[in-house]
Structure formats: structure tokens, C-alpha cells
Design a protein around this motif. Structure first.
Motif, PDB file in Angstrom:
ATOM      1  N   GLU A  17       0.960  -1.267   0.103  1.00  0.00           N
ATOM      2  CA  GLU A  17      -0.079  -0.117  -0.163  1.00  0.00           C
ATOM      3  C   GLU A  17       0.719   1.186   0.113  1.00  0.00           C
ATOM      4  O   GLU A  17       0.476   2.365  -0.476  1.00  0.00           O
ATOM      5  N   THR A  18       2.108   1.126   0.351  1.00  0.00           N
ATOM      6  CA  THR A  18       2.854   2.332   0.727  1.00  0.00           C
ATOM      7  C   THR A  18       3.932   2.221   0.011  1.00  0.00           C
ATOM      8  O   THR A  18       4.823   3.387  -0.246  1.00  0.00           O
ATOM      9  N   VAL A  43     -13.008  -0.019  -0.749  1.00  0.00           N
ATOM     10  CA  VAL A  43     -12.059   1.193  -0.760  1.00  0.00           C
ATOM     11  C   VAL A  43     -10.740   0.343  -1.019  1.00  0.00           C
ATOM     12  O   VAL A  43      -9.822   1.045  -1.589  1.00  0.00           O
ATOM     13  N   LYS A  44     -10.449  -0.565  -0.240  1.00  0.00           N
ATOM     14  CA  LYS A  44      -9.070  -1.150  -0.088  1.00  0.00           C
ATOM     15  C   LYS A  44      -8.743  -1.699  -1.472  1.00  0.00           C
ATOM     16  O   LYS A  44      -7.497  -1.605  -1.757  1.00  0.00           O
ATOM     17  N   GLN A  46      -9.864  -0.946  -4.318  1.00  0.00           N
ATOM     18  CA  GLN A  46      -9.652   0.172  -5.161  1.00  0.00           C
ATOM     19  C   GLN A  46      -8.053   0.739  -5.008  1.00  0.00           C
ATOM     20  O   GLN A  46      -7.479   0.828  -5.838  1.00  0.00           O
ATOM     21  N   ARG A  47      -7.790   0.958  -3.723  1.00  0.00           N
ATOM     22  CA  ARG A  47      -6.470   1.445  -3.317  1.00  0.00           C
ATOM     23  C   ARG A  47      -5.494   0.563  -3.986  1.00  0.00           C
ATOM     24  O   ARG A  47      -4.442   0.982  -4.647  1.00  0.00           O
ATOM     25  N   ASP A  50      -5.361   0.686  -7.824  1.00  0.00           N
ATOM     26  CA  ASP A  50      -4.719   1.986  -8.185  1.00  0.00           C
ATOM     27  C   ASP A  50      -3.106   2.034  -8.297  1.00  0.00           C
ATOM     28  O   ASP A  50      -2.684   2.645  -9.045  1.00  0.00           O
TER      29      ASP A  50
END
Ligand SMILES: C[S@@+](CC[C@H](N)C(=O)[O-])C[C@H]1O[C@@H](n2cnc3c(N)ncnc32)[C@H](O)[C@@H]1O
Length: 275
Positions: A17-18, A43-44, A46-47, A50
Motif C-alpha cells: 500500500e505504501t 475501498v481497499k 480500489q486502493r 490503483d
């Protein structure tokens, strides 16, 4: 810490994620895409999508979801179409590791939830053997998405106190499913991949004591713009199952809760329906 040996759950998930802490060795996430409606993506999910460098996706992932993939991400269809395998499971497993080893953020995007009838276990085994602990991002499984899409709860204290989720297909080389043991009152049976075995499902359930008048729904392309629903009785299931395009994913729901769906069209007015 060597590239293949890295095996820290928390760090691996965080790195996906980061970025770019473990960029060199890449990361893998098994991500649920939900049943098709893009608004049902978490939401996760999609994150992670992305941030992905490469997305390997099933044929169940809807066009509406594919439209959300970032332009820069490589897209690799790995669907196992009925009777025609585009990639074997071994090839998919290897591809996940190969892409990650190139330092990429790999998203393995699966229809519905990755942990239900999605071979996540085999991918986890392989990835772990190669030093990767993938993040698992739950998705809305077809049962939940389809039920909501036709305005139906899966349990109802008046008529159903449990839900059984079952595959309609036995594994190749394994004995046929004994549907008699899934018969029962006051419960909801949800069958994935069952359309081709509708007749056997009816025969077995009725032999096990299920009332042939039990309401059923067959939902094809659930939650998508081209969703189709057929409802009727258990005895009618084989005919209902034939009503939909055979290429569309279809789910069978068996139980009294079907009476509550917006698709239920009983011969008699709804208020006389017997619970
Ligand atoms: C290999 S299983 C994958 C299930 C998926 N992992 C899930 O959690 O929904 C494929 C089956 O799921 C069901 N399915 C998946 N998406 C569906 C949808 N949008 N509408 C109806 N059934 C669906 C169908 O029974 C289909 O044959």
C-alpha cells in the motif's frame, strides 16, 4: 533479507500500500473484485488496484471493474473459461511469483471474494513456498451481492436460520455431490456453479426430503447491468436454469427467503404466501 526469503506479513501488506520499501522484490495481493457492480468494490481493493503495476484477472471480473484499472498497469487475463483454459493454475501461480520477483506490485484480481471457490489456497501455498505472503482483500461474494440485488435477505428468523454455500460441481475424479445431505427446512442453500447440474440437485434434494415446492431463484450476471433473474419452485429449477445465457455466471438460491425477493412472482398474491 534476501529477495525470496522475505516473509513478514505486516510489512509485506504495508509495502503493497505504501510502496516503495520492498519495491525491489515486489508484492502480491489477492483482491476480491465483487460480483460485478463497480460500486461494490471495497475501498481497499480500489486502493491496491490503483497502485498496481500488473493485474492478473479472472474472466469473472466484470468489464465495469476492468474499466477502473489504471492505464499504466499491465493487464493479464488469466481466466479459466468453461472447457477452455486460458492459463493453467500452475502457470498463474508462477506468473504471480515471476512478476513479484521483478519488483512489481502484483494484484491478483478475482471475481467475488478471493477466499470462496477461487483457488486462493493453491496460490497462497505457492506464493508462501516462494517467500511471499500476499495480502488478502475480501470482496463481496456472489451470494451476498446477488441477494442484495434482488432485495432478499439470506436468512429470515421466520423461515431460515442458516445459509449453506456450496459448489455445484464436484472436482474431476471425485464422486458426485450427494445433494440429499443438503436437504432441509428453515435454511437457505446457495449453489455456486450449479447450473449444469440443476437436475441432479433437484433429484438429490427431493430424495433427501426437500419439498419440491421450495422457492428457488437463479440469478445470472448478478449486480451487473445485464442481471437476469428467474424464480419458481425447486421442481422447476432445471427449466429456470436454462433461461439464462449459458456463458453468464449464475447463482442458485433455494429456500423460503426467495419469497421476499423483488423477483418472486408467485401465482397467488404475495400476502397469501404461506411461511
Ligand atoms: C469460480 S466461482 C467464484 C466465486 C467468487 N469467488 C465469489 O466469491 O463470488 C464462479 C461462480 O460464482 C458465481 N458467480 C460469481 N459472480 C456472479 C454473478 N455476478 N452473478 C451470479 N453468479 C455469480 C457463479 O455461480 C459462478 O459460476
Amino acid at each position: 533479507m534476501d529477495v525470496l526469503g522475505h516473509y513478514d506479513h505486516g510489512d509485506t501488506i504495508a509495502s503493497h500500500e505504501t510502496a516503495p520499501r520492498f519495491e525491489r522484490q515486489g508484492t502480491v495481493a489477492l483482491v476480491g473484485a465483487g460480483p460485478g457492480d463497480p460500486d461494490l468494490l471495497t475501498v481497499k481493493a480500489q486502493r491496491l488496484i490503483d497502485a498496481a503495476d500488473v493485474v492478473l484477472y479472472d474472466e469473472l471480473v466484470s468489464d465495469a471493474i476492468l474499466a477502473l484499472l489504471p492505464a499504466a498497469a499491465e493487464r493479464i487475463p488469466v481466466g479459466k473459461l468453461k472447457g477452455r483454459h486460458r492459463r493453467t493454475q500452475d502457470e498463474i501461480n508462477q506468473a504471480l511469483v515471476d512478476h513479484a520477483r521483478r519488483g512489481r506490485r502484483v494484484v491478483r484480481l478475482k471475481g467475488g471474494d478471493p477466499s470462496l471457490f477461487a483457488r486462493a489456497g493453491e496460490e497462497l501455498d505457492f506464493l508462501r513456498r516462494h517467500g511471499y505472503e500476499p495480502a488478502i482483500v475480501p470482496g463481496i461474494t456472489a451470494a451476498l451481492g446477488c441477494a442484495a440485488a434482488i432485495g432478499m435477505p439470506l436468512t429470515d428468523r421466520r423461515s431460515s436460520s442458516s445459509v449453506t454455500i456450496v459448489t455445484g460441481q464436484a472436482r474431476e475424479g471425485e464422486p458426485a455431490i450427494d445433494w440429499r445431505r443438503h436437504a432441509g427446512q428453515r435454511r437457505t442453500l446457495v449453489v455456486y456453479m450449479g447450473r449444469d447440474n440443476a437436475a441432479a440437485i433437484v433429484d438429490g434434494l427431493v430424495a433427501g426430503g426437500q419439498d419440491a415446492r421450495t422457492p428457488v431463484a437463479v440469478i445470472a450476471n448478478g449486480t451487473r447491468e445485464d442481471q437476469r433473474v428467474a424464480t419458481g419452485t425447486l421442481a422447476e429449477l432445471p427449466a429456470l436454469a436454462q433461461r439464462h445465457d449459458e456463458r453468464a455466471p449464475a447463482l442458485i438460491v433455494i429456500g423460503d427467503v426467495v419469497r421476499l425477493s423483488t423477483a418472486w412472482a408467485p401465482a397467488e398474491p404475495a400476502w397469501t404466501a404461506a411461511w
